[in-house]
Design an enzyme around this catalytic site. Structure first.
Site, PDB file in Angstrom:
ATOM      1  N   GLU A   1       5.331  -6.673  -8.842  1.00 47.27           N
ATOM      2  CA  GLU A   1       5.382  -7.797  -7.894  1.00 47.27           C
ATOM      3  C   GLU A   1       6.640  -8.639  -8.127  1.00 47.27           C
ATOM      4  OE1 GLU A   1       3.445  -7.828  -5.480  1.00 47.27           O
ATOM      5  OE2 GLU A   1       1.758  -6.592  -6.101  1.00 47.27           O
TER       6      GLU A   1
ATOM      7  N   PHE B   1       0.811  -1.218   0.000  1.00 47.96           N
ATOM      8  CA  PHE B   1       0.000   0.000   0.000  1.00 47.96           C
ATOM      9  C   PHE B   1       0.848   1.273   0.000  1.00 47.96           C
ATOM     10  CE2 PHE B   1      -2.232  -3.338   2.414  1.00 47.96           C
ATOM     11  CZ  PHE B   1      -3.252  -3.597   1.522  1.00 47.96           C
TER      12      PHE B   1
END
Length: 271
Positions: free
Chosen positions: A153, A77
């Site tokens: 990622e 986040f």
């Protein structure tokens, strides 16, 4: 104004999809959902592409200029994916460079055909089990035309170090990497930290602590699951400051002890 290279289109040969330049700039709030998905080429098409000119010596494949590696890290986040897309825009320049995005096929939270930020904005991508398969999936001719490669990622790719070395040093690509630098235990996560010595730049992002609003450097897992790779969002993780990370570990351990005691009581009751 710099433009984003993001849309999927086929090369004139029809063999491989490639992300091509767009004329519109990236807005302050990303809205990339209008772009269609990138479709992987078939094995036959990839083989045909190789036969048209995939061969050649290492000397012939050497680019006339070296590439670059830019790394974006931080807790969950922290806006790493948004920063990745913005950096891709910067590296795309005025629209003269072609861009491709890659993410791990382990990250299926928002589907496998797009890189998606936590606020829902998206951009088409390749979802792959390992980076080494990218050139074969795309096709040699299309791969040669890619100037900028974005990897989201990145902690899930075991071959991240080798791929970045090859793409930047041998193939002259600009590689932008975004991923977690640490896991929920604050240990090294994957190979992201291994490519920092290779990087032209490293950006460390922070989030906001969900409990106090201070800068958050760490990711706190809210479940009892202990395996390192656990895909999840706000239902499983939250960004926290140092103090609340330490407090959270105490609470989690106390909860584990209580639950283990209750479980033990239930087992003994049925004996």
């Amino acid at each position: 104004m710099r433009s984003l290279l993001a849309a999927s289109t086929f090369l004139r040969s029809g063999a491989s999809p490639l992300l091509r330049p767009l004329s519109r700039p990236l807005p302050s709030r990303l809205n990339l959902s209008r772009f269609g998905p990138v479709r992987p080429v078939s094995a036959a098409a990839a083989a045909a592409d190789k036969s048209r000119g995939g061969g050649g010596s290492a000397m012939e494949a050497q680019p006339s200029y070296p590439g670059e590696i830019h790394v974006i890290v931080g807790p969950m986040f922290a806006g790493k994916t948004t920063a990745l897309l913005r950096r891709v825009q910067v590296e795309a320049g005025t629209g003269s460079r072609n861009v491709a995005l890659i993410k791990s096929d382990k990250d299926n939270r928002y589907g496998l055909d797009s890189v998606v930020t936590h606020d829902g904005t998206k951009m088409p991508c390749w979802a792959l089990p390992e980076l080494s398969s990218f050139q074969d999936k795309l096709g040699t001719e299309a791969y040669d035309k890619v100037d900028v490669i974005g990897i989201d990622e990145a902690q899930f790719f075991d071959d991240l170090h080798d791929f970045c070395c090859k793409a930047a040093d041998r193939d002259g690509k600009i590689v932008v990497v975004a991923g977690l630098d640490g896991d929920y235990k604050r240990n090294k996560f994957g190979s992201v930290l291994d490519i920092i010595p290779l990087a032209d730049s490293v950006t460390k992002l922070t989030a906001r602590c969900e409990l106090c609003g201070r800068r958050a450097f760490f990711t706190l897992r809210k479940t009892r699951e202990t395996k390192t790779e656990l895909i999840g969002g706000a239902d499983v993780y939250m960004p926290v400051c140092r103090q609340h990370y330490l407090d959270g570990q105490i609470v989690i351990e106390a909860t584990r002890i209580v639950l283990d005691l209750e479980k033990s009581k239930v087992i003994h009751a049925f004996k």
